[in-house]
Design a protein around this motif. Structure first.
Motif, short mmCIF file in Angstrom:
data_model
loop_
_atom_site.label_atom_id
_atom_site.label_comp_id
_atom_site.label_asym_id
_atom_site.label_seq_id
_atom_site.Cartn_x
_atom_site.Cartn_y
_atom_site.Cartn_z
N GLU A 99 0.83 -1.21 0.00
CA GLU A 99 0.00 0.00 0.00
C GLU A 99 0.86 1.26 0.00
O GLU A 99 0.54 2.24 -0.65
CB GLU A 99 -0.93 -0.01 1.21
CG GLU A 99 -1.76 1.24 1.40
CD GLU A 99 -2.69 1.54 0.25
OE1 GLU A 99 -3.12 2.70 0.12
OE2 GLU A 99 -2.98 0.62 -0.55
N PRO B 119 -8.53 0.39 3.07
CA PRO B 119 -7.85 -0.55 2.17
C PRO B 119 -8.80 -1.46 1.40
O PRO B 119 -8.48 -1.89 0.29
CB PRO B 119 -6.95 -1.36 3.12
CG PRO B 119 -7.53 -1.18 4.47
CD PRO B 119 -8.14 0.17 4.48
N ARG C 63 -9.69 0.42 -1.61
CA ARG C 63 -8.56 0.42 -2.55
C ARG C 63 -8.50 -0.90 -3.32
O ARG C 63 -8.28 -0.91 -4.53
CB ARG C 63 -7.28 0.68 -1.77
CG ARG C 63 -6.04 0.87 -2.66
CD ARG C 63 -5.23 -0.40 -2.76
NE ARG C 63 -4.82 -0.86 -1.45
CZ ARG C 63 -4.39 -2.11 -1.22
NH1 ARG C 63 -4.34 -2.98 -2.20
NH2 ARG C 63 -4.03 -2.47 0.00
#
Length: 695
Positions: free
Chosen positions: A193, A575, A578
């Protein structure tokens, strides 16, 4: 308290190499007027020029193109000059000055173009000894700002392209790192990430740098093509990572992973070489590695046709090969453009058109205005020259978030103690203004060198500058040092009081809106896939990422409120969103479904409907509607792939192995889309469950 301690510790982490050259230039712009004032006998004027230059540097941004830097420095010079003039004008009228200072502070928080440096100019000018008229005060302040501007951008004709080259190199380096990480199975999600975030930031910074240069139409098109190529590398790399992870989970043998990772590593080296040296010598080796992977995929495809490997897995590897081919062509294009270069003539920097004013919202402007008004009123009752440090501490310490205010107060008090004690020691050991100039120069050089590398060290060294510059012509002893520290601590206490009592939890009211916005943007992104509009998908991906960033920022601000703590489930949603966007990018890289599309469009519509339903539930604070049966439709997709596989093997047996039939088009899409659709559905349901209102 633990979070505040960790934040303060993080402020002193040196994130990059200090800019020693920049620090020396800023120190030169500050010490030259001081030295000239002492030599010529005009000490107050020299100190005012140095203070004007110091406050002007607050508007500088060393990483921007030089035209943009000149614009920001000139705007800062103008506002600091006007601020110093306003402070001198209100000096004879103490109680009206209280209202004026409060209004100016409130305006600076509401309209960011009125920066903190201009507010400081008003306060410092008001509290300075009345040795100059308002026009004279404005004149010397403007001289300091213009001198600093000239020093900082004087090398523009020689270094005009440096910001553009740096932005281009950083974007290429970040993308190369992301490309290398695509083949590292052992890399943690946090590390991956961080690489992804760095690549996105560097690419956006490159886009901003490109937009700020005034160049020919031909070169402008070249830069736009280069930026589009970098964006394509990013999208294809994300898609490659998703598809590779899906292929590893299949029953196919894994020898291909080493060859794929060798190819991505070679492409990363070629990209890094192209952006750093402008050479393309590593491109042939990268293309050779790609060729070896292509041969391996072809062997697996032939084996699948003969029944020696699962056909859907072979089709998935074929899609990975196509992603790799697009990355390879993009890297070669970057290398060619880097070798050719872009010529920009030595014309004046681009200043750009007037921009639409940006205004801040929320309670902070009113809170700051009230705090500064009260601080001014209290200090007028004290009738003390050093009272300005009480007011200045309130101005610079009171932040929109409570935790940020605490950090500013601690760093401000520490910096004041260092500066006041250091100045007193210098004058006690070696009395004289020349020695004080040496101390100021050292603080300026160190402070501005660390400005972009460590906020903590910048504050420690920069805080004494405003203190010593504004009091340069006054007596500096231990009593004055102690008084400054006491007033700074008192001002910090007032800032903390206002941050704690006046609207300390304003972020909670915005959080639901940010959650709903993020869900709606991701729903629109998923629905754009069903419409098969590539440009719309790219635009929606950007909008969804921005919405997720705003949501993440709201969570960060919530953590900084008194007693605030963002729920972990909402942290986990960032996340997840994402990964949802990554699956969208993987699906957008696939060939169109054609007539044999199967339930792909149905799955996308159901996912979008689920996200929209939860967004509506968040906005209305009602329970979300029951979820649709996505698992059943995904099972239908699996059956559809099996049917297409059997039909395709029949075609191969009949001699149509190399023909592009409708069945071949259908399985090329369905087999590659199946893992991405499963991942998309799983992440969408996970996102919805994390954000859905709790009963």
């Amino acid at each position: 308290m633990r979070k505040i301690t960790e934040a303060l510790r993080g402020d002193f982490v040196i994130s990059r190499r200090p800019a020693w050259g920049y620090g020396l230039l800023c120190a030169l712009g500050i010490c030259l007027p001081l030295l000239f004032g002492v030599v010529s006998g005009h000490v107050p004027q020299g100190a005012a020029v140095a203070l004007g230059g110091y406050l002007t540097t607050f508007g500088d941004a060393p990483g921007l193109p030089y035209g943009e830097r000149i614009r920001k420095l000139l705007v800062a010079t103008l506002l600091v000059t006007l601020g110093s003039g306003l402070g001198a004008l209100i000096q004879p009228y103490p109680w009206p000055a209280v209202a004026v200072m409060g209004l100016v502070a409130m305006a600076s928080a509401y309209w960011p173009v009125i920066s903190i440096s201009s507010v400081l100019a008003v306060a410092l000018s008001y509290f300075s000894p009345a040795s100059m008229s308002a026009p004279a005060h404005m004149g010397v302040t403007a001289a300091g700002g213009l001198l600093m501007t000239l020093l900082l951008v004087g090398l523009w004709p020689v270094r005009r392209l440096r910001p553009l080259r740096v932005a281009f190199e950083e974007a290429g380096e970040a993308l190369a790192g992301l490309l290398e990480a695509a083949g590292r199975d052992q890399l943690s999600d946090e590390s991956r990430e961080a690489l992804r975030r760095r690549a996105v930031t560097a690419r956006d910074d490159a886009a901003k740098a490109f937009s700020r240069y005034w160049i020919s139409e031909e070169d402008s098109r070249a830069l736009e093509r280069l930026l589009a190529t970098l964006t394509r590398i990013f999208h294809e790399t994300v898609a490659l990572r998703v598809l590779r992870a899906a292929a590893v989970q299949t029953d196919i043998r894994t020898e291909w992973t080493a060859e794929l990772d060798e190819a991505t590593g070679a492409l990363a080296r070629a990209l890094r070489e192209a952006v750093t040296t402008g050479c393309s010598t590593a491109v042939p080796a990268a293309l050779s590695a790609m060729g070896r992977f292509t041969e391996r995929v072809e062997e697996i495809r032939l084996s699948a046709h003969a029944g020696g490997a699962p056909l859907p897995a072979a089709v998935l590897l074929g899609q990975i090969r196509r992603c790799l081919d697009r990355i390879g062509m993009a890297v070669r294009s970057v290398a060619q453009q880097a070798a050719e270069g872009v010529e920009i003539g030595p014309r004046l920097p681009r200043f750009g058109r007037l921009r639409k004013p940006v205004f801040s919202s929320g309670p902070h402007p009113l809170r700051l205005g009230l705090a500064v008004t009260l601080a001014m009123a209290l200090m007028l009752l004290a009738h003390e020259h050093y009272a300005k440090w009480f007011v200045v501490t309130v101005i610079v310490s009171l932040r929109p978030a409570y935790r940020d205010t605490v950090e500013r107060v601690v760093l401000r008090a520490t910096g004041t103690a260092v500066g006041a004690t250091g100045a007193a020691v210098v004058l006690a050991v070696a009395p004289g203004q020349y020695y004080l100039i040496v101390f100021i120069t050292a603080c300026a050089a160190l402070g501005f060198a660390f400005r972009g590398a460590s906020y903590g060290y910048w504050t420690i060294f920069a805080t004494p500058l405003s203190l010593m510059l504004s009091d340069f012509s006054l007596r500096l002893d231990w009593a004055a040092a102690a008084l400054r520290v006491v007033l700074t601590i008192a001002g910090g206490a007032l800032a903390l009081l206002f941050a704690r009592l006046l609207w300390p939890r304003g972020q909670r009211a915005e959080l639901n809106g940010r959650m709903a916005e993020m869900l709606e943007e991701h729903a629109a992104l998923v629905r754009s896939l069903a419409d098969q509009e590539p440009d719309e998908v790219r635009a929606r991906t950007f909008s969804a990422a921005e919405a997720a960033d705003r949501f993440s920022d709201s969570l960060d601000q919530l953590d900084k409120e008194p007693g605030g703590s963002a729920p972990q489930r909402l942290r986990d949603a960032v996340p997840v969103a994402r990964r949802l966007r990554d699956n969208v990018l993987a699906l957008s890289a696939l060939p169109p479904p054609g007539e044999e599309s199967g339930p792909t469009a149905t799955i996308l519509d159901m996912v979008a409907d689920r996200l929209e339903n939860v967004a509506e539930a968040v906005g209305t604070e009602r329970p979300a509607a029951p979820a649709d049966d996505l698992d059943g439709v995904l099972d239908e997709l699996g059956e559809h792939v099996d049917v297409l596989s059997a039909r395709r093997l029949d075609e191969v047996a009949e001699g149509a192995a190399d023909e592009m039939t409708g069945v071949r088009r259908g399985i090329r899409h369905a087999a590659a889309a199946q893992p991405a659709l499963k991942g998309l559905s799983a992440e969408a349901l996970r996102l919805a469950s994390l954000i859905a209102p709790r009963r």
